[in-house]
Write a protein that holds these residues in place. Structure first.
Motif, PDB file in Angstrom:
ATOM      1  N   ILE A 392     -73.905  -0.031  52.345  1.00 53.11           N
ATOM      2  CA  ILE A 392     -74.437   1.305  52.635  1.00 53.11           C
ATOM      3  C   ILE A 392     -73.345   2.182  53.241  1.00 53.11           C
ATOM      4  CG2 ILE A 392     -76.032   2.587  54.123  1.00 53.11           C
ATOM      5  CD1 ILE A 392     -78.067   0.327  53.651  1.00 53.11           C
ATOM      6  N   VAL A 393     -72.597   1.637  54.201  1.00 53.20           N
ATOM      7  CA  VAL A 393     -71.506   2.424  54.792  1.00 53.20           C
ATOM      8  C   VAL A 393     -70.459   2.743  53.728  1.00 53.20           C
ATOM      9  CG1 VAL A 393     -69.665   2.430  56.497  1.00 53.20           C
ATOM     10  CG2 VAL A 393     -71.899   1.472  57.089  1.00 53.20           C
ATOM     11  N   GLY A 394     -70.076   1.736  52.958  1.00 53.73           N
ATOM     12  CA  GLY A 394     -69.077   1.948  51.905  1.00 53.73           C
ATOM     13  C   GLY A 394     -69.553   2.974  50.890  1.00 53.73           C
ATOM     14  N   LEU A 400     -68.779  10.821  50.423  1.00 52.66           N
ATOM     15  CA  LEU A 400     -67.870  11.781  51.067  1.00 52.66           C
ATOM     16  C   LEU A 400     -66.663  12.058  50.179  1.00 52.66           C
ATOM     17  CD1 LEU A 400     -67.734  10.573  54.785  1.00 52.66           C
ATOM     18  CD2 LEU A 400     -68.958  12.513  53.840  1.00 52.66           C
ATOM     19  N   LEU A 401     -66.117  10.979  49.594  1.00 56.30           N
ATOM     20  CA  LEU A 401     -64.941  11.149  48.738  1.00 56.30           C
ATOM     21  C   LEU A 401     -65.265  11.926  47.466  1.00 56.30           C
ATOM     22  CD1 LEU A 401     -63.475   7.611  49.191  1.00 56.30           C
ATOM     23  CD2 LEU A 401     -62.114   9.675  49.372  1.00 56.30           C
ATOM     24  N   SER A 402     -66.528  11.829  47.010  1.00 56.39           N
ATOM     25  CA  SER A 402     -66.872  12.476  45.745  1.00 56.39           C
ATOM     26  C   SER A 402     -67.099  13.978  45.909  1.00 56.39           C
ATOM     27  CB  SER A 402     -68.107  11.822  45.134  1.00 56.39           C
ATOM     28  OG  SER A 402     -69.263  12.245  45.826  1.00 56.39           O
ATOM     29  N   VAL A 403     -67.079  14.478  47.137  1.00 55.65           N
ATOM     30  CA  VAL A 403     -67.164  15.927  47.338  1.00 55.65           C
ATOM     31  C   VAL A 403     -65.782  16.485  47.019  1.00 55.65           C
ATOM     32  CG1 VAL A 403     -67.604  17.767  48.990  1.00 55.65           C
ATOM     33  CG2 VAL A 403     -68.868  15.613  49.139  1.00 55.65           C
ATOM     34  N   ALA A 404     -65.659  17.124  45.849  1.00 58.35           N
ATOM     35  CA  ALA A 404     -64.321  17.443  45.341  1.00 58.35           C
ATOM     36  C   ALA A 404     -63.437  18.198  46.342  1.00 58.35           C
ATOM     37  CB  ALA A 404     -64.436  18.188  44.025  1.00 58.35           C
ATOM     38  N   GLN A 409     -58.516  16.396  51.061  1.00 57.32           N
ATOM     39  CA  GLN A 409     -58.068  15.852  52.344  1.00 57.32           C
ATOM     40  C   GLN A 409     -57.946  14.328  52.308  1.00 57.32           C
ATOM     41  OE1 GLN A 409     -57.015  17.610  54.862  1.00 57.32           O
ATOM     42  NE2 GLN A 409     -56.531  15.748  56.003  1.00 57.32           N
ATOM     43  N   PHE A 410     -58.941  13.672  51.685  1.00 58.70           N
ATOM     44  CA  PHE A 410     -58.978  12.196  51.702  1.00 58.70           C
ATOM     45  C   PHE A 410     -58.031  11.562  50.692  1.00 58.70           C
ATOM     46  CE2 PHE A 410     -63.659  13.142  52.585  1.00 58.70           C
ATOM     47  CZ  PHE A 410     -63.481  13.132  53.950  1.00 58.70           C
ATOM     48  N   HIS A 411     -57.684  12.288  49.645  1.00 56.59           N
ATOM     49  CA  HIS A 411     -56.992  11.708  48.499  1.00 56.59           C
ATOM     50  C   HIS A 411     -55.780  10.863  48.906  1.00 56.59           C
ATOM     51  CE1 HIS A 411     -56.125  11.554  44.219  1.00 56.59           C
ATOM     52  NE2 HIS A 411     -54.853  11.655  44.546  1.00 56.59           N
ATOM     53  N   ASN A 412     -55.741   9.644  48.358  1.00 57.63           N
ATOM     54  CA  ASN A 412     -54.617   8.727  48.603  1.00 57.63           C
ATOM     55  C   ASN A 412     -54.350   8.428  50.073  1.00 57.63           C
ATOM     56  OD1 ASN A 412     -54.047   8.043  46.057  1.00 57.63           O
ATOM     57  ND2 ASN A 412     -52.167   9.230  45.851  1.00 57.63           N
TER      58      ASN A 412
END
Lengths: 656, 206
Positions: A392-394, A400-404, A409-412
């Protein structure tokens, strides 16, 4: 002469690193020891007849799982080396070049040579037993798939001591993986190791689709299929559509490197972005390929250990099929930052978020299955319970990452690393461990003691959170992936140090598991398991453990979702099924061709890796001859006579 | 005993197997799935070709090199061979081994003719400076069309092997299954060629 030989050896073998010299010595000693033991105990014939030439799906499954656990060890050692290098700022444990090789092989091995074979191992051992079949649809092809995987994996691993490892990341993006940036043989090892084992994976996908469509027990309609088998079926659909993409992508990359083509080069019209699109068109569905069977495992375990029917069977089936469909429309979320434009990014952001819905449905189904169940805390159930919060956490960090826009900010960053390890370890590794513990007695006929298993469970789980939670934080603080060292001024070292401790705790967990298995083997006589040690629900538990080579003495029926459970209820009421007459059983004969053909593939691959065309042609010719030999062999099956079935059944059932 | 049983299995594949699965039928279903994977394989190559076909890097342009008469002759040969492979299956269903083998020979000869023309066409292109390594476009063209050619070549070797088996064993359940599978494969190559003809050649010259 001697000078020439010396020069060749220094080109051919990897030299100059004490770690690798140590590994060479270890590999040499292990090989000599294996050969010596086999010769001393005169076991070569046994090995050839019982294992190398077998077409029995249960033995093939066991070989897959053993190979996978060895690869888990190797990938794990890679991980620990990386964590050591990152434990403190300015560490000088791995040189940057060596570090690149280590993270490349860690990723490749864990996904392709650990997760995939573990999954195929579970497919092989369980699916025919669950659907009441005697074998898979194409037993010969099944053996071939295994040996292609195995020799492909060996080819890949060889790069570590011969020629040099790939170092362009686990998906080998051009131009890094092109000749201009990676002139050595490492990328060739990557291409051919994966290519050869990938052919095997595709064949397995086709094999199990036909098996599930055509070989179900009488009465087992689609909506009566056990949930693990459903998960295998949806996985095989993804394999069938995704793996040819990988085959072509790697072939094109090889043509660039070997034949001077310009598909993905920076010059003469090549387009590196084309590769990145193609590899993720395979790569994202691949994630669902490895996780869906784990969902199947959890479904079986939750229902068995709660002693209840699975809640929402139909919604579970539809959720799986929807995931296998949607998985093909999410690939571009891996490169939101590459300038595809707002419309494209928005489309892939939405499809990626949509996948969370069927996944959420499944989580609720498992929870509702447990609700008011009579839960038993055996190790398979513990791994299943640990999976739920972890996934669930993952999953939420995935959303969150799929919000383009946020992804820029998160990329790589290490946030991403923490996310995918959380879904892959929490979802896939926990799932396959649960499956291994659950079906262990069915595979080997004895039960593992739980004490060391519980130690393993707790060290793994605590280690997991200690390792990956700090990585979310350090990722938000700006630490990027694939970084071989960092300075004191970054403020990252405390979190990295904690993370390294967690990684080693997981390593300790692995050692507990090895100890548990070794202990079980030592005492297996006293740990003898009955046919149904967990009081379980599906057909594989209706036959003795381990299953005889023909699986079912008489063809079972599959009229209910939990057929074996219903059968036990009927028997408790005194209703027994009518005695069925035994008939001779039709079985496939063992064959050496799959092994020999895969060895020729290995030779061909090795030739291509070093650009020795004569050797590659020799290998391919051998492959062709093996195919023709198979096509011309007609004596491929036999019947087990009734007397022998009676003897086997009596001896297996007598000891229960 | 086991041998007698195996022979028994070969001649009546579905007689003794507890009734619920026929091995030949399973092989054909498996082959359909293989063909789906091959469709994906060709789709990826088509996509690559479409993306890269204008990236000629200043080298020769494909549309100026295509000679339609040769392409039409290739199409004619391959389509006819697909028809004759159909006639071979028809002969098999009537139980005529000799006729079956003869039609397979005709099919193989037509297929070989197709390959010869294709190789000639490739050689001509290379002479005009459009070789494999010239540009992304040339590489994509030769890989796409060449993969189809490779499929045809493997099909030919396979077909010749089956002719020997037919000569030795006649029409049994097993050889019947094998012929059904290769005819499926051969028709599939025909369909792929139609796409090559329209997307690579016709759209190229138009």
């Amino acid at each position: 002469m001697l000078e020439g030989l010396k020069e060749f050896a220094s080109e051919f073998f990897v030299t100059g690193d004490p770690l690798i010299y140590g590994a060479m010595v270890a590999i040499g000693i292990t090989t000599i020891a294996i050969v010596a033991v086999l010769t001393y105990f005169k076991k070569w014939g046994w090995l050839w007849r019982n294992w190398l030439t077998t077409v029995d799906h249960k033995k093939i499954g066991i070989m897959y799982i053993i190979a996978s656990i060895i690869m888990l060890f190797r990938g794990g050692v890679d991980a620990l080396m990386m964590r050591l290098q990152l434990a403190m700022p300015n560490m000088d444990f791995l040189h940057p070049e060596h570090y690149n090789q280590v993270f490349t092989t860690h990723g490749t091995i864990m996904i392709l040579f650990m997760a995939m074979p573990f999954m195929f191992g579970l497919f092989n051992v369980i699916v025919p037993l669950q659907i009441g079949a005697r074998d898979v649809a194409f037993p010969f092809l099944n053996a071939l798939s295994f040996w292609l995987f195995f020799l492909g994996a060996m080819l890949f691993n060889l790069s570590f001591v011969i020629g040099g490892s790939p170092d362009a990341g686990w998906l080998s993006y051009p131009p890094l993986s092109e000749l201009s940036h990676s002139p050595g043989v490492g990328q060739n090892f990557y291409i051919w190791g994966i290519q050869i084992s990938g052919i095997g994976s595709l064949a397995t996908g086709i094999n199990f689709m036909v098996t599930i469509i055509k070989m179900r027990a009488p009465g087992m309609r689609w909506m009566k299929l056990p949930m693990f088998t459903w998960s295998v079926f949806s996985t095989c659909i993804i394999i069938l559509f995704a793996f040819p993409i990988l085959t072509v992508t790697l072939a094109l990359l090889f043509l660039d490197r070997f034949a001077g083509a310009h598909f993905f080069t920076l010059d003469l019209g090549g387009n590196p972005m084309m590769y990145i699109n193609l590899i993720w068109m395979w790569g994202h569905p691949e994630v669902y390929i490895v996780v869906l069977p784990a969902f199947g495992v959890f479904s079986e375990i939750v229902s068995t250990f709660s002693r209840k029917k699975l809640f929402g069977y139909k919604s579970m089936v539809f959720a799986m099929l929807i995931i296998s469909f949607l998985s093909f429309f999410t690939w571009a979320h891996h490169f939101f930052t590459m300038g595809s434009g707002a419309d494209v990014n928005a489309f892939f952001a939405v499809t990626t978020m949509l996948i969370a819905i069927p996944t959420g449905v499944k989580i609720f189904n498992w929870l509702f299955t447990m609700y008011r169940g009579r839960i038993r805390m055996a190790t398979p159930m513990m791994w299943t319970l640990a999976f739920i919060p972890c996934f669930i956490v993952g999953g939420m960090t995935g959303v969150l990452l799929s919000v383009a826009p946020a992804d820029f900010q998160f990329h790589n960053s290490y946030f991403l690393i923490a996310h995918f390890h959380q879904v892959l370890i929490g979802g896939v590794v926990f799932g396959y461990f649960a499956g291994l513990y659950y079906w262990w007695p069915k595979m080997f006929g004895f039960q593992l003691e739980e004490k060391l298993g519980k130690w393993a469970f707790w060290t793994w789980n605590i280690g997991f959170y200690v390792c990956f939670m700090p990585q979310y934080a350090v990722g938000l603080m700006g630490m990027t992936r694939r970084l071989s060292t960092y300075g004191w001024d970054t403020g990252w070292w405390e979190l990295n140090f904690v993370s390294t401790i967690g990684a080693f705790l997981m390593g300790v967990g692995f050692l507990f598991q090895v100890a548990q298995i070794a202990d079980g083997i030592r005492k297996y006589k006293s740990l003898k398991a009955s046919g149904d040690p967990w009081d379980a629900r599906t057909l594989e538990w209706s036959i003795p453990s381990p299953a005889p080579e023909y699986n079912f003495a008489v063809t079972p029926r599959g009229d209910d979702i939990d057929e074996w459970w219903e059968e036990k209820e009927r028997r408790a009421k005194g209703i027994y099924p009518p005695e069925q007459k035994l008939e001779p059983i039709h079985m496939p004969k063992n064959s050496g061709i799959p092994f020999v053909m895969s060895v020729f593939w290995f030779i061909a691959g090795f030739g291509f890796v070093f650009g020795w065309l004569w050797m590659a042609i020799l290998g391919l010719a051998g492959v062709g001859i093996c195919m023709i030999a198979r096509s011309f062999s007609y004596d491929t099956d036999y019947y087990i006579p009734v007397d022998e079935i009676k003897r086997t059944e009596a001896s297996l059932r007598g000891s229960v | 005993m086991a041998q007698a049983a195996a022979k028994h299995g070969e001649n009546h594949a579905h007689g003794h197997d507890h009734g619920h699965h026929d091995p030949q039928e399973m092989k054909i279903l498996g082959f359909w799935f293989f063909l789906i994977s091959d469709v994906i394989l060709f789709s990826v190559l088509f996509a690559t070709f479409i993306v890269l076909r204008d990236n000629t890097a200043g080298g020769p342009i494909l549309s100026e090199l295509i000679k339609m008469p040769g392409v039409i002759a290739e199409t004619f040969l391959l389509l006819t061979s697909s028809f004759t492979s159909g006639l071979a299956v028809l002969a098999m269903n009537q139980g005529k081994v000799k006729q079956l083998i003869n039609w397979l020979i005709v099919t193989a000869v037509l297929g070989a003719g197709f390959l010869a023309l294709e190789i000639y066409e490739f050689v001509e292109m290379v002479h005009e400076g459009f070789s494999y390594t010239t540009s992304a476009a040339s590489g994509a063209f030769f890989t796409l069309v060449g993969t189809h050619g490779l499929h045809v070549s493997l099909g030919l070797i396979w077909m010749i092997g089956l002719m020997f088996q037919l000569k030795k064993r006649g029409i049994t359940d097993v050889t019947r299954g094998k012929i059904n599978v290769i005819s499926l494969y051969w028709h599939f190559l025909d369909v792929v060629w139609i796409f090559l003809l329209s997307i690579v050649y016709l759209m190229g010259v138009m």
